[in-house]
Design a protein around this motif. Structure first.
Motif, PDB file in Angstrom:
ATOM      1  N   PRO A  29      12.697 -62.303 -58.825  1.00  9.22           N
ATOM      2  CA  PRO A  29      13.963 -62.753 -58.232  1.00  9.22           C
ATOM      3  C   PRO A  29      15.103 -61.804 -58.579  1.00  9.22           C
ATOM      4  O   PRO A  29      15.255 -61.415 -59.739  1.00  9.22           O
ATOM      5  CB  PRO A  29      14.194 -64.126 -58.888  1.00  9.22           C
ATOM      6  CG  PRO A  29      13.417 -64.101 -60.164  1.00  9.22           C
ATOM      7  CD  PRO A  29      12.365 -63.039 -60.062  1.00  9.22           C
ATOM      8  N   THR A  30      15.888 -61.418 -57.586  1.00 16.71           N
ATOM      9  CA  THR A  30      17.017 -60.515 -57.838  1.00 16.71           C
ATOM     10  C   THR A  30      18.208 -60.883 -56.948  1.00 16.71           C
ATOM     11  O   THR A  30      18.076 -61.676 -56.017  1.00 16.71           O
ATOM     12  CB  THR A  30      16.682 -59.030 -57.522  1.00 16.71           C
ATOM     13  OG1 THR A  30      16.743 -58.828 -56.098  1.00 16.71           O
ATOM     14  CG2 THR A  30      15.332 -58.621 -58.041  1.00 16.71           C
ATOM     15  N   MET A  31      19.326 -60.231 -57.246  1.00 13.88           N
ATOM     16  CA  MET A  31      20.498 -60.353 -56.376  1.00 13.88           C
ATOM     17  C   MET A  31      20.691 -59.056 -55.584  1.00 13.88           C
ATOM     18  O   MET A  31      21.770 -58.810 -55.036  1.00 13.88           O
ATOM     19  CB  MET A  31      21.734 -60.693 -57.197  1.00 13.88           C
ATOM     20  CG  MET A  31      21.570 -62.045 -57.900  1.00 13.88           C
ATOM     21  SD  MET A  31      23.111 -62.835 -58.336  1.00 13.88           S
ATOM     22  CE  MET A  31      23.769 -61.665 -59.493  1.00 13.88           C
ATOM     23  N   GLY A  32      19.661 -58.227 -55.539  1.00 13.38           N
ATOM     24  CA  GLY A  32      19.715 -57.026 -54.705  1.00 13.38           C
ATOM     25  C   GLY A  32      20.478 -55.889 -55.337  1.00 13.38           C
ATOM     26  O   GLY A  32      20.682 -55.865 -56.557  1.00 13.38           O
ATOM     27  N   GLY A  37      15.751 -50.708 -62.861  1.00 13.20           N
ATOM     28  CA  GLY A  37      15.418 -51.906 -63.654  1.00 13.20           C
ATOM     29  C   GLY A  37      14.617 -52.897 -62.811  1.00 13.20           C
ATOM     30  O   GLY A  37      13.574 -53.405 -63.229  1.00 13.20           O
ATOM     31  N   HIS A  38      15.122 -53.165 -61.595  1.00  7.98           N
ATOM     32  CA  HIS A  38      14.394 -54.056 -60.687  1.00  7.98           C
ATOM     33  C   HIS A  38      13.026 -53.475 -60.353  1.00  7.98           C
ATOM     34  O   HIS A  38      12.031 -54.197 -60.280  1.00  7.98           O
ATOM     35  CB  HIS A  38      15.178 -54.250 -59.385  1.00  7.98           C
ATOM     36  CG  HIS A  38      16.539 -54.861 -59.563  1.00  7.98           C
ATOM     37  ND1 HIS A  38      17.693 -54.208 -59.194  1.00  7.98           N
ATOM     38  CD2 HIS A  38      16.929 -56.066 -60.038  1.00  7.98           C
ATOM     39  CE1 HIS A  38      18.729 -54.978 -59.442  1.00  7.98           C
ATOM     40  NE2 HIS A  38      18.305 -56.123 -59.958  1.00  7.98           N
ATOM     41  N   SER A  40      11.175 -51.577 -62.104  1.00  8.46           N
ATOM     42  CA  SER A  40      10.218 -51.702 -63.213  1.00  8.46           C
ATOM     43  C   SER A  40       9.601 -53.111 -63.220  1.00  8.46           C
ATOM     44  O   SER A  40       8.419 -53.279 -63.533  1.00  8.46           O
ATOM     45  CB  SER A  40      10.880 -51.369 -64.562  1.00  8.46           C
ATOM     46  OG  SER A  40      11.816 -52.358 -64.927  1.00  8.46           O
ATOM     47  N   TYR A  72      30.484 -57.975 -55.548  1.00  4.31           N
ATOM     48  CA  TYR A  72      29.080 -57.705 -55.884  1.00  4.31           C
ATOM     49  C   TYR A  72      28.460 -56.823 -54.795  1.00  4.31           C
ATOM     50  O   TYR A  72      28.573 -57.135 -53.607  1.00  4.31           O
ATOM     51  CB  TYR A  72      28.283 -59.011 -56.038  1.00  4.31           C
ATOM     52  CG  TYR A  72      27.056 -58.795 -56.891  1.00  4.31           C
ATOM     53  CD1 TYR A  72      27.131 -58.837 -58.272  1.00  4.31           C
ATOM     54  CD2 TYR A  72      25.828 -58.472 -56.308  1.00  4.31           C
ATOM     55  CE1 TYR A  72      26.016 -58.581 -59.059  1.00  4.31           C
ATOM     56  CE2 TYR A  72      24.715 -58.213 -57.092  1.00  4.31           C
ATOM     57  CZ  TYR A  72      24.826 -58.279 -58.466  1.00  4.31           C
ATOM     58  OH  TYR A  72      23.728 -58.012 -59.243  1.00  4.31           O
ATOM     59  N   TYR A 148       8.699 -62.365 -63.008  1.00  5.12           N
ATOM     60  CA  TYR A 148       9.039 -61.243 -63.884  1.00  5.12           C
ATOM     61  C   TYR A 148      10.557 -61.170 -64.027  1.00  5.12           C
ATOM     62  O   TYR A 148      11.264 -61.009 -63.025  1.00  5.12           O
ATOM     63  CB  TYR A 148       8.472 -59.942 -63.307  1.00  5.12           C
ATOM     64  CG  TYR A 148       6.959 -59.990 -63.226  1.00  5.12           C
ATOM     65  CD1 TYR A 148       6.173 -59.431 -64.231  1.00  5.12           C
ATOM     66  CD2 TYR A 148       6.323 -60.649 -62.180  1.00  5.12           C
ATOM     67  CE1 TYR A 148       4.784 -59.510 -64.184  1.00  5.12           C
ATOM     68  CE2 TYR A 148       4.930 -60.738 -62.122  1.00  5.12           C
ATOM     69  CZ  TYR A 148       4.174 -60.167 -63.131  1.00  5.12           C
ATOM     70  OH  TYR A 148       2.801 -60.263 -63.083  1.00  5.12           O
ATOM     71  N   LEU A 149      11.028 -61.288 -65.283  1.00  5.64           N
ATOM     72  CA  LEU A 149      12.467 -61.255 -65.552  1.00  5.64           C
ATOM     73  C   LEU A 149      12.768 -60.171 -66.580  1.00  5.64           C
ATOM     74  O   LEU A 149      11.898 -59.811 -67.380  1.00  5.64           O
ATOM     75  CB  LEU A 149      12.947 -62.610 -66.083  1.00  5.64           C
ATOM     76  CG  LEU A 149      13.309 -63.671 -65.034  1.00  5.64           C
ATOM     77  CD1 LEU A 149      12.085 -64.203 -64.324  1.00  5.64           C
ATOM     78  CD2 LEU A 149      14.063 -64.828 -65.671  1.00  5.64           C
ATOM     79  N   GLY A 150      14.004 -59.693 -66.577  1.00  8.94           N
ATOM     80  CA  GLY A 150      14.383 -58.604 -67.476  1.00  8.94           C
ATOM     81  C   GLY A 150      14.961 -59.112 -68.792  1.00  8.94           C
ATOM     82  O   GLY A 150      15.757 -60.053 -68.821  1.00  8.94           O
ATOM     83  N   LYS A 152      17.072 -57.569 -70.304  1.00  9.94           N
ATOM     84  CA  LYS A 152      18.502 -57.235 -70.264  1.00  9.94           C
ATOM     85  C   LYS A 152      19.338 -58.506 -70.230  1.00  9.94           C
ATOM     86  O   LYS A 152      20.411 -58.587 -70.818  1.00  9.94           O
ATOM     87  CB  LYS A 152      18.781 -56.375 -69.042  1.00  9.94           C
ATOM     88  CG  LYS A 152      20.228 -56.417 -68.590  1.00  9.94           C
ATOM     89  CD  LYS A 152      20.768 -55.070 -68.319  1.00  9.94           C
ATOM     90  CE  LYS A 152      22.243 -55.065 -68.067  1.00  9.94           C
ATOM     91  NZ  LYS A 152      22.735 -56.137 -67.224  1.00  9.94           N
ATOM     92  N   ASP A 153      18.845 -59.514 -69.477  1.00  7.96           N
ATOM     93  CA  ASP A 153      19.531 -60.810 -69.414  1.00  7.96           C
ATOM     94  C   ASP A 153      18.789 -61.767 -70.346  1.00  7.96           C
ATOM     95  O   ASP A 153      18.115 -62.704 -69.904  1.00  7.96           O
ATOM     96  CB  ASP A 153      19.545 -61.319 -67.977  1.00  7.96           C
ATOM     97  CG  ASP A 153      20.318 -60.390 -67.060  1.00  7.96           C
ATOM     98  OD1 ASP A 153      21.527 -60.567 -66.941  1.00  7.96           O
ATOM     99  OD2 ASP A 153      19.713 -59.460 -66.496  1.00  7.96           O
ATOM    100  N   GLN A 156      19.451 -65.503 -70.087  1.00  3.53           N
ATOM    101  CA  GLN A 156      18.911 -66.027 -68.829  1.00  3.53           C
ATOM    102  C   GLN A 156      17.406 -66.262 -68.951  1.00  3.53           C
ATOM    103  O   GLN A 156      16.884 -67.294 -68.516  1.00  3.53           O
ATOM    104  CB  GLN A 156      19.197 -65.015 -67.720  1.00  3.53           C
ATOM    105  CG  GLN A 156      18.495 -65.275 -66.411  1.00  3.53           C
ATOM    106  CD  GLN A 156      19.003 -64.336 -65.328  1.00  3.53           C
ATOM    107  OE1 GLN A 156      20.112 -64.481 -64.852  1.00  3.53           O
ATOM    108  NE2 GLN A 156      18.201 -63.371 -64.953  1.00  3.53           N
ATOM    109  N   ALA A 179      15.594 -51.382 -68.626  1.00  4.83           N
ATOM    110  CA  ALA A 179      15.575 -49.996 -68.141  1.00  4.83           C
ATOM    111  C   ALA A 179      16.979 -49.427 -68.291  1.00  4.83           C
ATOM    112  O   ALA A 179      17.971 -50.090 -67.982  1.00  4.83           O
ATOM    113  CB  ALA A 179      15.136 -49.962 -66.681  1.00  4.83           C
ATOM    114  N   LEU A 187      20.788 -50.202 -66.939  1.00  4.83           N
ATOM    115  CA  LEU A 187      20.986 -50.221 -65.495  1.00  4.83           C
ATOM    116  C   LEU A 187      21.457 -51.601 -65.069  1.00  4.83           C
ATOM    117  O   LEU A 187      20.986 -52.616 -65.578  1.00  4.83           O
ATOM    118  CB  LEU A 187      19.679 -49.861 -64.793  1.00  4.83           C
ATOM    119  CG  LEU A 187      19.239 -48.419 -65.026  1.00  4.83           C
ATOM    120  CD1 LEU A 187      17.834 -48.193 -64.497  1.00  4.83           C
ATOM    121  CD2 LEU A 187      20.213 -47.453 -64.369  1.00  4.83           C
TER     122      LEU A 187
END
Ligand code: AMP
Length: 290
Positions: A29-32, A37-38, A40, A72, A148-150, A152-153, A156, A179, A187
């Motif tokens: 899941p992303t916000m584009g 990073g996404h 990866s 954004y 899959y989540l990062g 970095k957050d 979250q 990343a 990133l």
């Protein structure tokens, strides 16, 4: 790669894939405004699944600051190209009315310290309410085996893990490392909004984290000197942190010394752009006497 705009279409595509023998579904899941990073996360998903689903949705309900929502970055065409090149099978890019139709009234809230501190305190309760709600809706729409989540957050990630466990959602949550650009900056889709001067000031954030990690590696375990070293680096770049936190990674409870893994997390505004980053500090083992 198929671009899908509605939940029924997504369910149909998923059923089709299952009928064709594809059982393992991985979801990112992303916000584009996709970046490395996404990508990866997508690589991790591609390596472990038959079907990879990417969602792109700038979720209005998790933005507690409307100017941040307006600013954004939205780069759907470039994102679709990157997604196709990364081996995405289904790109779910719904509009807001698909996920929040007229009459929509449900919020998912993870209560307590996991959402009240750090980002929750900085951005308000609405941020994690909006995030938990949209992630629940996306998990129900995609029904992935793994999401899959990062790291970095980091907060979250914790909130999603809590929510998935509490609601019994049958999805494994996989954490992927942060990343970074070559200069160390984590990133983020928001980085494009930094001016050249702001970007070089923003480097103080990863440098402050590195300084704390380096001190821990040298055997400094009290948080006070770690905080002082990190604060000095931020101050020298004129970066005032919203928080510079040393907390237990699983509970986010503050700590005074690094006796086990400690999450060191920073949020700071550089110009108009709010950035976050973190590192997990691990104490050096005390040498045993011969
Ligand atoms: P976003 O589009 O910013 O909402 O992020 C979507 C997912 O990508 C989240 O799970 C983020 O934690 C993850 N992500 C964002 N930036 C990075 C990064 N630099 N490294 C790894 N994952 C990231």
């Amino acid at each position: 790669m198929r671009i899908i705009r509605t939940i029924p279409e997504l369910h149909a595509a998923r059923a089709e894939a299952r009928a064709a023998g594809a059982t393992r579904v991985g979801f990112v899941p992303t916000m584009g405004a996709l970046h490395e990073g996404h990508l990866s996360l997508l690589r991790a998903a591609r390596a472990e699944n038959d079907v990879v689903v990417l969602s792109i949705f700038v979720n209005p309900t998790q933005f507690t600051d409307s100017s941040d929502l307006d600013a954004y970055p939205r780069t759907e065409e470039a994102d679709a190209e990157l997604a196709a090149a990364a081996g995405v099978d289904l790109l779910f890019a719904p509009d807001a009315a698909e996920l929040y139709p007229a009459g929509y009234a449900t919020t998912v809230r993870v209560a307590g310290p996991l959402t009240e501190t750090l980002e929750g305190a900085g951005r308000g309760q609405g941020h994690f309410d909006g995030m938990a709600t949209i992630v629940t809706k996306l998990l129900l729409a995609v029904l992935p085996g793994t999401a899959y989540l990062g790291q970095k957050d980091a907060q979250q990630l914790l909130v999603v893990r809590r929510m998935v466990a509490d609601l019994g959602i049958p999805t494994r949550i996989a954490a992927c490392p942060t990343a970074r650009d070559q200069d160390g900056l984590a990133l983020s889709s928001r980085n494009v909004r930094l001016s050249t001067a702001e970007r070089s000031r923003a480097l103080a954030i990863p440098r402050a984290l590195e300084a704390a990690a380096a001190l821990v590696a040298e055997g400094v375990h009290e948080v006070a000197p770690l905080r002082e070293a990190a604060s000095e680096i931020l101050a020298a770049a004129d970066v005032a942190p919203e928080y510079l936190a040393f907390v237990v990674p699983e509970s986010l409870a503050p700590v005074e010394s690094v006796t086990g893994p400690v999450l060191c997390a920073i949020a700071a505004r550089v110009g108009e752009v709010r950035l976050i980053d973190n590192v997990v500090l691990t104490p050096t083992p005390v040498p045993t006497k011969e």
